[in-house]
Design a protein around this motif. Structure first.
Motif, mmCIF file in Angstrom:
data_model
loop_
_atom_site.group_PDB
_atom_site.id
_atom_site.type_symbol
_atom_site.label_atom_id
_atom_site.label_comp_id
_atom_site.label_asym_id
_atom_site.label_seq_id
_atom_site.Cartn_x
_atom_site.Cartn_y
_atom_site.Cartn_z
ATOM 1 N N PRO A 1 0.793 -1.239 0.000
ATOM 2 C CA PRO A 1 0.000 0.000 0.000
ATOM 3 C C PRO A 1 0.819 1.279 0.000
ATOM 4 C CG PRO A 1 0.033 -0.963 2.184
ATOM 5 C CD PRO A 1 0.690 -1.966 1.278
ATOM 6 N N LEU A 2 0.314 2.274 -0.731
ATOM 7 C CA LEU A 2 0.772 3.658 -0.611
ATOM 8 C C LEU A 2 -0.117 4.329 0.427
ATOM 9 C CD1 LEU A 2 2.279 6.264 -1.417
ATOM 10 C CD2 LEU A 2 0.583 6.562 -3.237
ATOM 11 N N ILE A 3 0.435 4.565 1.594
ATOM 12 C CA ILE A 3 -0.272 5.234 2.683
ATOM 13 C C ILE A 3 0.389 6.572 2.989
ATOM 14 C CG2 ILE A 3 -0.930 5.077 5.107
ATOM 15 C CD1 ILE A 3 -2.483 3.150 3.329
ATOM 16 N N SER A 4 1.705 6.581 2.885
ATOM 17 C CA SER A 4 2.511 7.775 3.147
ATOM 18 C C SER A 4 3.598 7.860 2.084
ATOM 19 C CB SER A 4 3.141 7.692 4.539
ATOM 20 O OG SER A 4 4.246 8.590 4.657
ATOM 21 N N THR A 5 3.630 8.950 1.341
ATOM 22 C CA THR A 5 4.684 9.118 0.334
ATOM 23 C C THR A 5 6.055 9.146 0.985
ATOM 24 O OG1 THR A 5 3.198 10.286 -1.180
ATOM 25 C CG2 THR A 5 5.562 10.612 -1.490
ATOM 26 N N LYS A 6 6.158 9.779 2.122
ATOM 27 C CA LYS A 6 7.449 9.855 2.818
ATOM 28 C C LYS A 6 7.972 8.463 3.132
ATOM 29 C CE LYS A 6 9.640 11.780 6.967
ATOM 30 N NZ LYS A 6 9.425 12.602 8.198
ATOM 31 N N ILE A 7 7.110 7.589 3.635
ATOM 32 C CA ILE A 7 7.525 6.222 3.963
ATOM 33 C C ILE A 7 7.818 5.441 2.689
ATOM 34 C CG2 ILE A 7 6.742 4.043 4.971
ATOM 35 C CD1 ILE A 7 5.234 5.686 7.062
ATOM 36 N N TRP A 8 6.999 5.633 1.653
ATOM 37 C CA TRP A 8 7.221 4.952 0.375
ATOM 38 C C TRP A 8 8.615 5.269 -0.173
ATOM 39 C CZ3 TRP A 8 3.811 1.875 -2.665
ATOM 40 C CH2 TRP A 8 4.281 1.583 -3.949
ATOM 41 N N ILE A 9 8.953 6.544 -0.193
ATOM 42 C CA ILE A 9 10.253 6.955 -0.734
ATOM 43 C C ILE A 9 11.387 6.429 0.138
ATOM 44 C CG2 ILE A 9 11.725 8.927 -1.237
ATOM 45 C CD1 ILE A 9 9.529 8.436 -3.308
ATOM 46 N N ALA A 10 11.210 6.455 1.457
ATOM 47 C CA ALA A 10 12.241 5.924 2.351
ATOM 48 C C ALA A 10 12.471 4.440 2.084
ATOM 49 C CB ALA A 10 11.843 6.153 3.804
ATOM 50 N N ASP A 11 11.378 3.688 1.889
ATOM 51 C CA ASP A 11 11.507 2.269 1.544
ATOM 52 C C ASP A 11 12.249 2.087 0.226
ATOM 53 O OD1 ASP A 11 10.261 1.316 3.792
ATOM 54 O OD2 ASP A 11 8.342 0.887 2.822
ATOM 55 N N ALA A 12 11.878 2.888 -0.761
ATOM 56 C CA ALA A 12 12.491 2.770 -2.083
ATOM 57 C C ALA A 12 13.982 3.071 -2.030
ATOM 58 C CB ALA A 12 11.792 3.695 -3.073
ATOM 59 N N ILE B 1 1.282 13.136 0.310
ATOM 60 C CA ILE B 1 0.230 12.217 0.750
ATOM 61 C C ILE B 1 0.659 11.502 2.035
ATOM 62 C CG2 ILE B 1 -0.795 9.947 0.218
ATOM 63 C CD1 ILE B 1 -2.290 12.153 -1.102
ATOM 64 N N ASP B 2 -0.225 11.486 3.016
ATOM 65 C CA ASP B 2 0.029 10.750 4.259
ATOM 66 C C ASP B 2 -1.282 10.641 5.027
ATOM 67 O OD1 ASP B 2 0.759 9.751 6.765
ATOM 68 O OD2 ASP B 2 2.693 10.758 6.730
ATOM 69 N N ILE B 3 -1.824 9.439 5.111
ATOM 70 C CA ILE B 3 -3.074 9.237 5.847
ATOM 71 C C ILE B 3 -2.858 8.308 7.042
ATOM 72 C CG2 ILE B 3 -4.628 9.754 3.932
ATOM 73 C CD1 ILE B 3 -4.966 6.720 3.536
ATOM 74 N N THR B 4 -1.612 8.212 7.507
ATOM 75 C CA THR B 4 -1.356 7.347 8.654
ATOM 76 C C THR B 4 -2.158 7.768 9.884
ATOM 77 O OG1 THR B 4 0.624 8.680 9.150
ATOM 78 C CG2 THR B 4 0.951 6.636 7.929
ATOM 79 N N ASP B 5 -2.383 9.075 10.043
ATOM 80 C CA ASP B 5 -3.107 9.546 11.223
ATOM 81 C C ASP B 5 -4.607 9.287 11.148
ATOM 82 O OD1 ASP B 5 -3.564 11.390 9.209
ATOM 83 O OD2 ASP B 5 -3.477 13.136 10.531
ATOM 84 N N LYS B 6 -5.074 8.791 9.998
ATOM 85 C CA LYS B 6 -6.496 8.486 9.835
ATOM 86 C C LYS B 6 -6.796 6.993 9.922
ATOM 87 C CE LYS B 6 -7.195 12.333 6.563
ATOM 88 N NZ LYS B 6 -7.665 12.645 5.181
ATOM 89 N N LEU B 7 -5.761 6.167 9.877
ATOM 90 C CA LEU B 7 -5.988 4.728 9.746
ATOM 91 C C LEU B 7 -6.781 4.143 10.907
ATOM 92 C CD1 LEU B 7 -2.570 3.458 8.318
ATOM 93 C CD2 LEU B 7 -4.667 4.017 7.074
ATOM 94 N N HIS B 8 -6.675 4.734 12.082
ATOM 95 C CA HIS B 8 -7.406 4.208 13.243
ATOM 96 C C HIS B 8 -8.916 4.350 13.077
ATOM 97 C CE1 HIS B 8 -7.246 8.514 14.183
ATOM 98 N NE2 HIS B 8 -8.299 8.309 14.962
#
Length: 298
Positions: free
Chosen positions: A132-143, A229-236
């Motif tokens: 999943p793409l949930i956070s662009t920041k995390i996606w790029i860090a993973d990449a 994009i970042d919806i981590t704070d909404k996932l709950h």
């Protein structure tokens, strides 16, 4: 055994969508809607899995606006997350199923999550999030971490290209291919017994325009409108069943998927061994039974 397939055309804001319908529509099992990644991708890689799933339920696939040459997309100013979220809502309403499973891959997982966060009531009772793409920041860090794992000077070269804003050079394109061959669709799996398809269908010219506008020149460089994009704070706030799936060698690393899982109440996670982002092609039987076991809970 071949399953039936037909196509319907659904009007959505800004154009129309070609909806591919696999399997018998009178099945008593809850239907599935697949949402492809990208932005600007297509449904082709998921067709073999759709055929497997459609043996006992209806499976819907669609190319998002702008992702094939037939669908009208309008101006670039209209290529926004809001538009694609709205289109998904219109499509779900047109399908009209009282209950519905969503499968979202990459960007598609973001769209699925936004739908259930914004639309109430919705017939959607579960989301399967693939890489999943949930956070662009995390996606790029993973990449960037995956690039570093390849060794050599790949990461340094990419970051230099980003500083110079130069992405058309031959070496940058070679790095994209090396990255894709290891973390998006592993070439080492093509000759594996049970493998379900040949290499991925490239984005169409229109789909590539959407990708470059909304994302950027590669999976590891985002300069488009999705950069924040970042919806981590909404996932709950997601209150339906969620299954997260990543491959062992996925561009979305297992640690990131586990972090997302920890934020979604009651969610589950599966790691597909010896697979990358297209685990449903590389390990189709493991993927299929992972999904079937999840659906048996409903």
């Amino acid at each position: 055994m071949a399953v039936s397939m037909k196509t319907e055309y659904i009007n959505v804001p800004g154009g129309f969508i070609s909806l591919n319908i696999y399997g018998a529509e009178n099945s008593q099992n809850i239907p599935v809607l697949y949402i492809h990644g990208g932005p600007g991708g297509n449904i082709e890689s998921f067709r073999p899995m759709a055929e497997m799933l459609a043996e006992d339920r209806t499976v819907y696939l669609y190319n998002q606006l702008g992702c094939d040459e037939r669908s009208h997309t309008g101006e670039e100013s209209l290529w926004t997350p809001e538009r694609y979220i709205e289109s998904l809502g219109s499509l779900i309403a047109a399908i009209g199923a009282p209950k519905l499973h969503l499968i979202g891959r990459s960007w598609g997982a973001y769209l699925a999550a936004e739908h259930v966060l914004r639309v109430s009531p919705s017939p959607v009772i579960s989301i399967t999030m693939i890489s999943p793409l949930i956070s662009t920041k995390i996606w790029i860090a993973d990449a960037k971490q995956r690039l570093a794992e390849l060794g050599g000077d790949y990461l340094e070269a990419v970051e230099q290209c980003e500083r110079e804003h130069h992405f058309d050079g031959r070496y940058y394109q070679e790095i994209i291919k090396k990255y894709n061959d290891n973390f998006r669709y592993r070439l080492s799996t093509v000759n594996r017994a049970g493998h379900r398809a040949t290499p991925l269908k490239p984005k169409t010219a229109s789909g590539m325009r959407v990708y470059r506008h909304m994302w950027g020149p590669s999976e590891f460089t985002c300069e488009g409108i999705l950069k924040d994009i970042d919806i981590t704070d909404k996932l709950h706030n997601i209150k339906i069943a969620v299954l997260l799936i990543c491959g062992e060698f996925d561009q979305v690393r297992q640690q990131s998927c586990e972090y997302y899982r920890s934020l979604i109440p009651g969610s589950r996670m599966a790691v597909i061994p010896d697979a990358s982002q297209t685990s449903y092609l590389e390990q189709p039987h493991i993927f299929y039974w992972t999904l079937r076991n999840f659906y048996e809970c409903f």
